[in-house]
Design a protein around this motif. Structure first.
Motif, PDB file in Angstrom:
ATOM      1  N   SER A  89      67.479  22.424  38.345  1.00 29.41           N
ATOM      2  CA  SER A  89      67.292  23.263  39.533  1.00 29.41           C
ATOM      3  C   SER A  89      67.665  22.506  40.798  1.00 29.41           C
ATOM      4  O   SER A  89      68.294  23.054  41.711  1.00 29.41           O
ATOM      5  N   TRP A  91      69.824  20.199  41.279  1.00 28.47           N
ATOM      6  CA  TRP A  91      71.274  20.111  41.477  1.00 28.47           C
ATOM      7  C   TRP A  91      71.798  21.366  42.179  1.00 28.47           C
ATOM      8  O   TRP A  91      72.525  21.279  43.164  1.00 28.47           O
ATOM      9  N   GLY A  92      71.416  22.526  41.674  1.00 26.42           N
ATOM     10  CA  GLY A  92      71.878  23.773  42.272  1.00 26.42           C
ATOM     11  C   GLY A  92      71.372  23.951  43.694  1.00 26.42           C
ATOM     12  O   GLY A  92      72.114  24.406  44.571  1.00 26.42           O
ATOM     13  N   ARG A  95      73.227  21.280  46.063  1.00 27.53           N
ATOM     14  CA  ARG A  95      74.633  21.624  46.303  1.00 27.53           C
ATOM     15  C   ARG A  95      74.741  22.912  47.118  1.00 27.53           C
ATOM     16  O   ARG A  95      75.610  23.049  47.975  1.00 27.53           O
ATOM     17  N   GLY A  96      73.819  23.840  46.864  1.00 24.63           N
ATOM     18  CA  GLY A  96      73.803  25.071  47.642  1.00 24.63           C
ATOM     19  C   GLY A  96      73.440  24.842  49.095  1.00 24.63           C
ATOM     20  O   GLY A  96      73.825  25.625  49.971  1.00 24.63           O
TER      21      GLY A  96
END
Length: 215
Positions: A89, A91-92, A95-96
């Motif tokens: 989670s 990572w997303g 990056r988001g």
């Protein structure tokens, strides 16, 4: 060490991650994330100031804010162990929010490996000499271990702890965490929490003598 002397990064990235955490984490978990940040930073500043050049405050704050999303956020519904779900989670989320790949990788590594060595905390006689974790992960562990089970309390001025807890109250954290980890063990009997044993985990967290006065 007064709380005001501990650096707290305000950047576009940390603002976005803080906003995410504020809307996704229940209050006890959110306050734990901030305590983890400040307690870890305080121990580094008091005991290992040379570490400061090996990590950024921005990365550490992101790690502290996101390390628990696998036990209380949307990721808890996955079949992955809590810290792995948190890493995926994170990572997303990072990056988001526009995080650079290097920072996101460092945070995810630390989040996924946050429980490395935890069995040695519960069983000090098992301390060994093999294996390493990144400094960022070690600091995350130090803040977590102090807040969760009172480990390493000799490395910090208790006046600092009191100031941190006053700003970010525990709200019965030891009981909230113990119940969450016991639930994790019941729902994911293959999960990493079973390495310690969910009953043992709950007993040690509820038995946190260092923090019981603040619960």
């Amino acid at each position: 060490l007064p709380l005001s002397s501990i650096p707290f990064p305000v950047t576009p990235l940390t603002t976005k991650v803080r906003n995410y955490a504020a809307t996704r984490l229940p209050s006890p978990h959110l306050n734990h994330a901030y305590r983890t940040y400040f307690l870890g930073q305080a121990m580094v500043m008091q005991q290992f100031p040379e570490w400061r050049e090996h990590y950024t405050d921005e990365a550490y704050l992101c790690a502290a804010l996101l390390h628990g999303v696998g036990i209380c956020g949307p990721a808890k519904s996955t079949r992955m162990s809590a810290e792995i779900a948190a890493g995926v989670s994170a990572w997303g989320i990072l990056r988001g929010c526009g995080a650079e790949i290097a920072l996101a990788e460092a945070v995810v590594e630390s989040v996924v490996r946050q429980r490395d060595g935890e069995d040695r905390v519960f069983n000090p006689q098992d301390w060994g000499t093999d294996g390493k974790v990144p400094i960022l992960c070690q600091i995350l562990q130090m803040g977590m271990w102090l807040d969760n089970v009172g480990y390493l309390s000799e490395w910090i001025d208790m006046r600092t702890v009191e100031e941190v807890v006053e700003r970010y109250p525990r709200l019965g954290w030891c009981y909230v965490l113990a119940e969450a980890m016991e639930r994790e063990g019941r729902e994911k009997p293959w999960g990493s929490v079973t390495k310690i044993g969910k009953e043992e985990w709950g007993m040690r967290v509820r038995g946190n003598k260092c923090m019981e006065r603040y619960e």
